[in-house]
Design an enzyme around this catalytic site. Structure first.
Site, short mmCIF file in Angstrom:
data_model
loop_
_atom_site.label_atom_id
_atom_site.label_comp_id
_atom_site.label_asym_id
_atom_site.label_seq_id
_atom_site.Cartn_x
_atom_site.Cartn_y
_atom_site.Cartn_z
N GLN A 28 -2.23 12.34 -14.77
CA GLN A 28 -2.31 11.22 -13.84
C GLN A 28 -3.78 11.02 -13.46
OE1 GLN A 28 -0.76 11.69 -9.65
NE2 GLN A 28 1.00 10.62 -10.54
N TYR A 62 -3.92 5.04 -2.36
CA TYR A 62 -5.17 5.37 -3.01
C TYR A 62 -5.84 4.09 -3.52
CZ TYR A 62 -3.20 10.01 -2.46
OH TYR A 62 -2.66 11.14 -1.91
N ARG A 90 1.79 4.22 -12.03
CA ARG A 90 2.55 4.55 -10.81
C ARG A 90 2.19 3.55 -9.72
NH1 ARG A 90 3.86 10.20 -7.73
NH2 ARG A 90 5.68 9.94 -9.09
#
Length: 301
Positions: free
Chosen positions: A48, A130, A178
């Site tokens: 990721q 984020y 994601r």
């Protein structure tokens, strides 16, 4: 598949000083040791790629997780706008156009290193408050240039990152994104926007959307419970893109039913595997499936 979680594409993109990184070539050999171990035992290694944005520069969770000051070893954070995540956090620097281009390049370079390290799957982290999600959300993105305002503008950075990653990532290797499917807050990113984004990413060649939620609004009222995010995966899947679901999935029968009922194509486990690293073995036994046990454990089968 085992996904190495939240690996920072820049040192400033770490959530904490203890985070794993992939921002320089010296990281490749260490990551390759992880990949080789996973592949040697018959699983698939994914990674990721992440940048924490305004949620960077924090203490590790066991030390409280609060944002670090300069005297505590913290660093300047960046974001689409000068809006901190929590009151009392340092004010993040609003990214310039030059800074945005550097972020895009860092994601691209990190994907190239992931490929050299041997990873077979890359997941771009655009969730949980984020950096990339900060651009998606009208709550954290108050820009008036081509990266703020409309849906097209707020999704521009993510689309440019996806394009840059795809330029170095082989088409035969899966690319995941994601997202936080919803922000659980009025005026925030919505499931309707997630569905719209799914059409865009599918056309760009993204293979799967990993459907989480929340993380960008500290006081959001999240109705967490078993399978509470599955409806997001189910809705986004109707666009034709593959989806993964995550969150409070702790039982083998629960996970299997999600797949059998076509609510997701992939079930992702996090904390349950921390609690029980033998979950794959116990799940196979509970569901009546035969699986290859480690030879050291055969006497306990």
């Amino acid at each position: 598949m085992i996904i190495v979680e939240a690996t920072a594409v820049t040192p400033e993109g770490r959530i904490t000083p203890a985070d794993l990184g992939i921002w320089k070539d010296e990281h490749i050999n260490g990551l390759n040791q992880i990949v080789s171990f996973i592949h040697r035992h018959g699983s698939i290694a994914g990674i990721q790629l992440a940048h924490a944005g305004r949620k960077a520069s924090c203490a590790v969770p066991v030390d409280g997780g609060k944002q670090l000051t300069d005297n505590q070893g913290g660093w300047q954070t960046i974001a689409p706008s000068e809006i901190p995540f929590l009151e009392g956090d340092r004010i993040p620097e609003s990214l310039t156009k030059e800074g945005i281009l550097k972020v895009i390049e860092r994601f691209k370079a990190a994907a190239g290193r992931a490929l050299i390290a041997g990873f077979k799957v890359v997941e771009i982290h655009s969730a949980h408050g984020y950096l990339l999600q900060e651009f998606l959300s009208p709550i954290s993105n108050h820009r008036t240039d081509e990266y703020g305002g409309s849906f097209e503008n707020r999704t521009r950075l993510l689309r440019e990152v996806v394009g840059a990653v795809k330029s170095v990532w082989p088409t035969e290797n899966p690319l995941f994104v994601r997202i936080s499917s919803i922000e659980w807050t009025d005026g925030g990113w919505t499931i309707e926007e997630s569905v719209k984004l799914a059409y865009v990413l599918k056309d760009m060649g993204v293979d799967l959307m990993d459907c989480s939620s929340g993380g960008n609004v500290h006081n959001a009222k999240v109705p967490a419970g078993p399978g509470f995010q599955v409806p997001f995966s189910e809705a986004i899947r109707k666009t034709g893109i593959l989806t993964g679901t995550v969150g409070f999935i702790t039982k083998p029968v629960q996970a299997e039913s999600i797949l059998q009922e076509d609510k997701a194509d992939l079930v992702l486990l996090g904390r349950e595997l921390l609690r029980n690293p033998y979950f794959p073995l116990t799940a196979a036994k509970e569901l009546g499936e035969d699986t290859a046990w480690p030879v050291q454990y055969l006497r306990s089968k």
